[in-house]
Design a protein around this motif. Sequence first.
Motif, PDB file in Angstrom:
ATOM      1  N   HIS A 125     -38.661  81.346  47.815  1.00 11.08           N
ATOM      2  CA  HIS A 125     -38.432  80.050  48.449  1.00 11.08           C
ATOM      3  C   HIS A 125     -39.444  79.756  49.549  1.00 11.08           C
ATOM      4  O   HIS A 125     -39.495  78.647  50.067  1.00 11.08           O
ATOM      5  N   LEU A 126     -40.298  80.788  49.930  1.00 11.86           N
ATOM      6  CA  LEU A 126     -41.329  80.574  50.924  1.00 11.86           C
ATOM      7  C   LEU A 126     -42.731  80.608  50.324  1.00 11.86           C
ATOM      8  O   LEU A 126     -43.717  80.620  51.049  1.00 11.86           O
ATOM      9  N   ALA A 127     -42.855  80.702  48.996  1.00 11.75           N
ATOM     10  CA  ALA A 127     -44.157  80.662  48.355  1.00 11.75           C
ATOM     11  C   ALA A 127     -44.805  79.307  48.630  1.00 11.75           C
ATOM     12  O   ALA A 127     -44.111  78.308  48.769  1.00 11.75           O
ATOM     13  N   PRO A 128     -46.167  79.276  48.757  1.00 10.22           N
ATOM     14  CA  PRO A 128     -46.827  77.994  49.025  1.00 10.22           C
ATOM     15  C   PRO A 128     -46.369  76.903  48.063  1.00 10.22           C
ATOM     16  O   PRO A 128     -46.357  77.093  46.853  1.00 10.22           O
ATOM     17  N   ALA A 129     -45.969  75.777  48.599  1.00 14.18           N
ATOM     18  CA  ALA A 129     -45.437  74.685  47.782  1.00 14.18           C
ATOM     19  C   ALA A 129     -46.386  73.509  47.854  1.00 14.18           C
ATOM     20  O   ALA A 129     -46.785  73.091  48.935  1.00 14.18           O
ATOM     21  N   ARG A 130     -46.759  72.966  46.703  1.00 13.75           N
ATOM     22  CA  ARG A 130     -47.632  71.812  46.646  1.00 13.75           C
ATOM     23  C   ARG A 130     -46.852  70.506  46.473  1.00 13.75           C
ATOM     24  O   ARG A 130     -47.305  69.454  46.869  1.00 13.75           O
ATOM     25  N   LYS A 131     -45.671  70.595  45.862  1.00 16.09           N
ATOM     26  CA  LYS A 131     -44.912  69.383  45.600  1.00 16.09           C
ATOM     27  C   LYS A 131     -43.432  69.694  45.525  1.00 16.09           C
ATOM     28  O   LYS A 131     -43.045  70.712  44.948  1.00 16.09           O
ATOM     29  N   ILE A 132     -42.610  68.838  46.127  1.00 17.64           N
ATOM     30  CA  ILE A 132     -41.161  68.923  45.965  1.00 17.64           C
ATOM     31  C   ILE A 132     -40.629  67.502  45.774  1.00 17.64           C
ATOM     32  O   ILE A 132     -41.301  66.525  46.118  1.00 17.64           O
ATOM     33  N   THR A 171     -48.806  63.040  50.554  1.00 21.68           N
ATOM     34  CA  THR A 171     -48.300  61.810  49.945  1.00 21.68           C
ATOM     35  C   THR A 171     -46.779  61.866  49.851  1.00 21.68           C
ATOM     36  O   THR A 171     -46.224  62.842  49.341  1.00 21.68           O
ATOM     37  N   ILE A 172     -46.109  60.842  50.355  1.00 23.21           N
ATOM     38  CA  ILE A 172     -44.653  60.731  50.290  1.00 23.21           C
ATOM     39  C   ILE A 172     -44.327  59.392  49.628  1.00 23.21           C
ATOM     40  O   ILE A 172     -44.642  58.338  50.167  1.00 23.21           O
ATOM     41  N   ALA A 173     -43.700  59.456  48.450  1.00 23.18           N
ATOM     42  CA  ALA A 173     -43.418  58.245  47.665  1.00 23.18           C
ATOM     43  C   ALA A 173     -41.920  58.131  47.414  1.00 23.18           C
ATOM     44  O   ALA A 173     -41.304  59.034  46.864  1.00 23.18           O
ATOM     45  N   GLY A 174     -41.336  57.004  47.837  1.00 27.12           N
ATOM     46  CA  GLY A 174     -39.909  56.770  47.646  1.00 27.12           C
ATOM     47  C   GLY A 174     -39.654  55.851  46.462  1.00 27.12           C
ATOM     48  O   GLY A 174     -40.415  54.912  46.213  1.00 27.12           O
ATOM     49  N   TYR A 175     -38.550  56.134  45.720  1.00 27.83           N
ATOM     50  CA  TYR A 175     -38.182  55.341  44.547  1.00 27.83           C
ATOM     51  C   TYR A 175     -36.665  55.117  44.536  1.00 27.83           C
ATOM     52  O   TYR A 175     -35.904  55.907  45.106  1.00 27.83           O
ATOM     53  N   THR A 176     -36.229  54.049  43.855  1.00 25.85           N
ATOM     54  CA  THR A 176     -34.811  53.775  43.655  1.00 25.85           C
ATOM     55  C   THR A 176     -34.545  53.590  42.166  1.00 25.85           C
ATOM     56  O   THR A 176     -35.474  53.579  41.352  1.00 25.85           O
ATOM     57  N   ASP A 177     -33.257  53.414  41.816  1.00 23.40           N
ATOM     58  CA  ASP A 177     -32.951  53.016  40.447  1.00 23.40           C
ATOM     59  C   ASP A 177     -33.112  51.498  40.335  1.00 23.40           C
ATOM     60  O   ASP A 177     -33.552  50.836  41.274  1.00 23.40           O
ATOM     61  N   SER A 178     -32.751  50.930  39.186  1.00 23.07           N
ATOM     62  CA  SER A 178     -32.997  49.502  38.948  1.00 23.07           C
ATOM     63  C   SER A 178     -31.861  48.599  39.412  1.00 23.07           C
ATOM     64  O   SER A 178     -31.954  47.381  39.287  1.00 23.07           O
ATOM     65  N   THR A 179     -30.774  49.169  39.961  1.00 27.10           N
ATOM     66  CA  THR A 179     -29.694  48.318  40.464  1.00 27.10           C
ATOM     67  C   THR A 179     -30.121  47.694  41.787  1.00 27.10           C
ATOM     68  O   THR A 179     -30.898  48.263  42.535  1.00 27.10           O
ATOM     69  N   GLY A 180     -29.606  46.514  42.075  1.00 30.63           N
ATOM     70  CA  GLY A 180     -29.971  45.832  43.304  1.00 30.63           C
ATOM     71  C   GLY A 180     -31.226  44.986  43.118  1.00 30.63           C
ATOM     72  O   GLY A 180     -31.948  45.105  42.122  1.00 30.63           O
ATOM     73  N   SER A 181     -31.537  44.163  44.116  1.00 29.12           N
ATOM     74  CA  SER A 181     -32.692  43.279  44.044  1.00 29.12           C
ATOM     75  C   SER A 181     -33.973  44.054  44.313  1.00 29.12           C
ATOM     76  O   SER A 181     -33.963  45.134  44.911  1.00 29.12           O
ATOM     77  N   ASP A 211     -49.824  59.502  53.539  1.00 29.04           N
ATOM     78  CA  ASP A 211     -49.702  58.324  52.679  1.00 29.04           C
ATOM     79  C   ASP A 211     -48.220  58.149  52.362  1.00 29.04           C
ATOM     80  O   ASP A 211     -47.664  58.863  51.534  1.00 29.04           O
ATOM     81  N   VAL A 212     -47.568  57.217  53.051  1.00 31.73           N
ATOM     82  CA  VAL A 212     -46.115  57.047  52.955  1.00 31.73           C
ATOM     83  C   VAL A 212     -45.829  55.652  52.399  1.00 31.73           C
ATOM     84  O   VAL A 212     -46.152  54.648  53.038  1.00 31.73           O
ATOM     85  N   GLN A 213     -45.241  55.596  51.204  1.00 34.75           N
ATOM     86  CA  GLN A 213     -45.023  54.314  50.540  1.00 34.75           C
ATOM     87  C   GLN A 213     -43.651  54.287  49.857  1.00 34.75           C
ATOM     88  O   GLN A 213     -43.115  55.328  49.475  1.00 34.75           O
ATOM     89  N   GLY A 214     -43.110  53.085  49.704  1.00 32.39           N
ATOM     90  CA  GLY A 214     -41.899  52.869  48.920  1.00 32.39           C
ATOM     91  C   GLY A 214     -42.226  52.000  47.717  1.00 32.39           C
ATOM     92  O   GLY A 214     -42.867  50.963  47.864  1.00 32.39           O
TER      93      GLY A 214
END
Length: 243
Positions: A125-132, A171-181, A211-214
Motif C-alpha cells: 500500500h506504500l509502493a510508488p503510486a502513479r494513479k488512483i 492531474t486531478i479530474a472530476g466526473y459525475t454520472d448523467s443524472t442532473g443538469s 491541473d484540476v478540472q471538472g
Amino acid sequence: MFFRIVAAMACAAGIAGCTAYSGPTHNTDIVTLANGAKAYRVQCLGLLESSQSCMDEVKRICGDKPATRILTVDHVTSDLKSENDPREITFQCSTPVVEQPVQPAPVAVAPVVAPAVASAPVPAHLAPARKITLHGDATFALGSATLTPVATAKLDDFVAANEGVDIDRLTIAGYTDSTGSSELNNRLSAARARSVQGYLATAGLRASTWDVQGYGSASPVAPNTTAIGRAKNRRVDIQIDGK
C-alpha cells in the motif's frame, strides 16, 4: 514572482481556522494545517479587492522573512475557467537560512564495512503510486464534494507512497454520472476535484503544476443505465505525470 500561482479553487479539508482579522482589502486567518503547524490564510474575494491586495498582505505579515506557499486559490469565471488571479493564499513565513562557517576537512579514516542486511520489502500500500481513482458514494456523499473517511484514507496512502518524489504535473479530474443538469454536473465535478487537491496539498504533496478540472458527465467508464454503472462514473481520477 512572490508565489507560483496555482489555478485552483481551495477546499478547507485539513485546515482549521484559529484566529481571524480583516482590513479594508482583505480577510486574514491564522489556520492549523493537517500536520499541526500554524499558517496564515489571506483572502481577497470582494469585488473591489484584487490579487495584489493579497500579495501586499503576505509581504506585510512576513516582512523580511521569505514566504512559503502552502496553497493558492485562483479566481474563476462563471464558466469555471481559471483567470490566473489568486484571491486566497495560505502560507508560512520561513526563517532565513544562516550560512555556517566552513569547518576544516576531517581526516580520512578507513570506513568500517558493516555486513550487508537485506532491506525489508516495501508494503504494497506504500509502493510508488502513479494513479488512483476515488469511486462512487464511498468517497463522496451523493451530491456533495465533502471527502469521506474512506477517501481521505486512500489519499493518505497516495501521499505516503509519493513522499520525496519530484512531481512535474499532477492531474486531478472530476466526473459525475448523467443524472442532473449539465451545469450542476460540471459544478459538482469541479468542486470534488478541488476538494481532492486541497486535501493533498495540506497533507504535504508537492507538484510543480496542478491541473484540476471538472468534466461533468463526460467520459463515462460504465453505462449510466444502471445504479452500479452510475456509481462507477461518479469518480475523481488522480494521476502523476513526469517524475
